[in-house]
Scaffold this motif. Structure first.
Motif, short mmCIF file in Angstrom:
data_model
loop_
_atom_site.label_atom_id
_atom_site.label_comp_id
_atom_site.label_asym_id
_atom_site.label_seq_id
_atom_site.Cartn_x
_atom_site.Cartn_y
_atom_site.Cartn_z
N LEU A 55 13.70 3.93 45.58
CA LEU A 55 13.73 3.52 44.18
C LEU A 55 14.22 4.65 43.29
CD1 LEU A 55 13.03 0.94 42.65
CD2 LEU A 55 10.77 1.87 42.26
N GLY A 56 13.73 5.86 43.52
CA GLY A 56 14.18 7.02 42.76
C GLY A 56 15.65 7.32 42.98
N GLY A 57 16.10 7.18 44.22
CA GLY A 57 17.51 7.41 44.53
C GLY A 57 18.42 6.40 43.88
N THR A 58 17.96 5.15 43.79
CA THR A 58 18.73 4.12 43.12
C THR A 58 18.88 4.44 41.64
OG1 THR A 58 17.91 2.49 44.70
CG2 THR A 58 18.87 1.64 42.66
N ILE A 59 17.78 4.85 41.02
CA ILE A 59 17.83 5.22 39.60
C ILE A 59 18.71 6.45 39.41
CG2 ILE A 59 16.43 6.04 37.65
CD1 ILE A 59 15.98 3.09 38.31
N GLN A 60 18.58 7.44 40.30
CA GLN A 60 19.37 8.67 40.20
C GLN A 60 20.86 8.38 40.34
OE1 GLN A 60 17.95 11.80 39.90
NE2 GLN A 60 19.67 13.13 40.30
N ALA A 61 21.22 7.51 41.26
CA ALA A 61 22.63 7.19 41.46
C ALA A 61 23.20 6.41 40.28
CB ALA A 61 22.80 6.39 42.75
N ALA A 62 22.38 5.58 39.66
CA ALA A 62 22.86 4.77 38.54
C ALA A 62 22.93 5.56 37.23
CB ALA A 62 21.96 3.55 38.35
N SER A 63 21.96 6.44 37.01
CA SER A 63 21.89 7.12 35.71
C SER A 63 22.20 8.61 35.78
CB SER A 63 20.50 6.92 35.09
OG SER A 63 19.53 7.60 35.86
N GLY A 64 22.06 9.22 36.95
CA GLY A 64 22.29 10.65 37.09
C GLY A 64 21.04 11.49 36.96
N PHE A 65 19.92 10.89 36.62
CA PHE A 65 18.66 11.62 36.49
C PHE A 65 17.51 10.61 36.65
CE2 PHE A 65 19.46 9.92 32.38
CZ PHE A 65 18.22 9.61 31.87
N CYS A 88 8.05 15.31 45.69
CA CYS A 88 9.04 14.67 44.82
C CYS A 88 10.17 15.64 44.47
CB CYS A 88 8.37 14.13 43.57
SG CYS A 88 7.36 12.69 43.88
N SER A 89 9.84 16.89 44.26
CA SER A 89 10.87 17.90 43.96
C SER A 89 11.82 18.07 45.14
CB SER A 89 10.24 19.23 43.60
OG SER A 89 9.56 19.14 42.40
N ALA A 90 11.27 18.12 46.33
CA ALA A 90 12.11 18.28 47.52
C ALA A 90 13.04 17.08 47.69
CB ALA A 90 11.24 18.46 48.75
N ILE A 91 12.50 15.88 47.52
CA ILE A 91 13.33 14.69 47.65
C ILE A 91 14.37 14.64 46.54
CG2 ILE A 91 13.30 12.16 47.59
CD1 ILE A 91 10.50 12.33 48.89
N SER A 92 14.00 15.03 45.33
CA SER A 92 14.95 15.04 44.21
C SER A 92 16.07 16.03 44.44
CB SER A 92 14.23 15.37 42.90
OG SER A 92 13.36 14.34 42.56
N CYS A 93 15.74 17.17 45.02
CA CYS A 93 16.79 18.16 45.34
C CYS A 93 17.79 17.58 46.34
CB CYS A 93 16.18 19.44 45.90
SG CYS A 93 15.44 20.48 44.66
N ILE A 94 17.29 16.89 47.34
CA ILE A 94 18.17 16.27 48.33
C ILE A 94 19.05 15.22 47.66
CG2 ILE A 94 18.23 14.82 50.40
CD1 ILE A 94 15.64 16.33 51.26
N LEU A 95 18.47 14.41 46.77
CA LEU A 95 19.25 13.40 46.06
C LEU A 95 20.31 14.05 45.17
CD1 LEU A 95 16.40 10.93 45.05
CD2 LEU A 95 18.16 10.56 46.78
N ALA A 96 19.93 15.11 44.47
CA ALA A 96 20.89 15.80 43.59
C ALA A 96 22.01 16.45 44.40
CB ALA A 96 20.16 16.84 42.75
N TYR A 97 21.66 17.05 45.54
CA TYR A 97 22.70 17.66 46.37
C TYR A 97 23.65 16.61 46.92
CZ TYR A 97 19.97 21.96 46.22
OH TYR A 97 19.30 23.08 45.80
N TYR A 106 34.42 17.39 40.74
CA TYR A 106 34.19 17.46 39.30
C TYR A 106 33.07 18.42 38.91
CZ TYR A 106 36.65 13.11 40.06
OH TYR A 106 37.55 12.17 40.48
N VAL A 107 32.46 19.08 39.89
CA VAL A 107 31.33 19.97 39.63
C VAL A 107 31.84 21.38 39.33
CG1 VAL A 107 29.29 21.05 40.66
CG2 VAL A 107 29.76 18.64 41.07
N SER A 108 31.34 21.96 38.25
CA SER A 108 31.68 23.33 37.88
C SER A 108 30.49 24.22 38.26
CB SER A 108 31.95 23.43 36.38
OG SER A 108 32.05 24.78 36.00
N ILE A 109 30.66 25.00 39.30
CA ILE A 109 29.59 25.87 39.80
C ILE A 109 29.18 26.88 38.73
CG2 ILE A 109 28.97 27.57 41.56
CD1 ILE A 109 29.25 24.75 42.64
N ARG A 110 30.15 27.38 37.97
CA ARG A 110 29.86 28.38 36.94
C ARG A 110 28.93 27.81 35.86
NH1 ARG A 110 33.05 30.73 32.32
NH2 ARG A 110 33.92 28.65 32.30
N ARG A 111 29.11 26.54 35.49
CA ARG A 111 28.26 25.93 34.47
C ARG A 111 26.89 25.55 35.01
NH1 ARG A 111 31.27 21.29 31.57
NH2 ARG A 111 29.50 21.49 30.17
N LEU A 112 26.77 25.41 36.31
CA LEU A 112 25.49 25.03 36.92
C LEU A 112 24.58 26.21 37.22
CD1 LEU A 112 26.35 22.28 39.53
CD2 LEU A 112 25.02 22.05 37.47
#
Length: 176
Positions: A55-65, A88-97, A106-112
């Motif tokens: 459920l969290g991954g579905t929301i993350q993929a649709a909205s970005g957070f 939850c933090s560990a799972i969120s990190c995997i989803l974000a990665y 499209y990811v700018s490492i310098r801005r992250l």
């Protein structure tokens, strides 16, 4: 049981998910006897976490957070308030990665760099502080945070704008 012999006597007095294994049964801190086996306990918790992650991954993929906020609704039902945020933090990190890998062009490492360093620093300090707090207080704090988050989405979403500055990047990392 293995070959007709109960090998769980080795675990007498051992804690499993907040339950103590004694005399071939699980007993919680109040003395209530739990009828589930180790496999049933683990599978039930695994399925609840898997559902929350889906459920969290579905929301993350649709909205970005928002994956952690969604997962923190369900995961504290099976884990205490000390372990649920870490999971939850560990799972969120995997989803974000996984999202970052998908959109790596499209990811700018310098801005992250600033938000990531701020987030890792705040998470480390937060885990140390949370381990010394009362679990009931953490539960109340989670409830207040979720209510404030809902109020933000209903009232202020889209009305606040932020500039792309070092301070905003650090603040977003600290709050993440």
């Amino acid at each position: 049981r293995l070959y007709g012999v109960d090998f769980l006597w080795i675990f007498n007095g051992t804690q499993f998910f907040g339950l103590t294994y004694t005399d071939r049964k699980f007993v919680d801190t109040t003395g209530h006897v739990e009828s589930q086996t180790i496999g049933e306990l683990v599978m039930g918790k695994f399925l609840m976490v898997a559902f929350a992650a889906f459920l969290g991954g579905t929301i993350q993929a649709a909205s970005g957070f928002g994956s952690a906020a969604v997962m923190m609704v369900f995961v504290p039902l099976v884990y205490d308030m000390l372990h649920a945020p870490a999971l939850c933090s560990a799972i969120s990190c995997i989803l974000a990665y996984s999202l970052a890998f998908r959109f790596r062009k499209y990811v700018s490492i310098r801005r992250l760099a600033v938000p990531v360093v701020a987030c890792l620093t705040a998470s480390t300090i937060g885990i140390q502080v949370a381990s010394n707090l009362d679990l009931n207080l953490l539960s109340i704090m989670l409830g207040v945070f979720l209510i404030l988050l809902a109020l933000y989405f209903f009232t202020l979403k889209g009305k606040l704008t932020f500039q792309d500055t070092f301070f905003c990047a650090a603040a977003s990392g600290l709050l993440a």
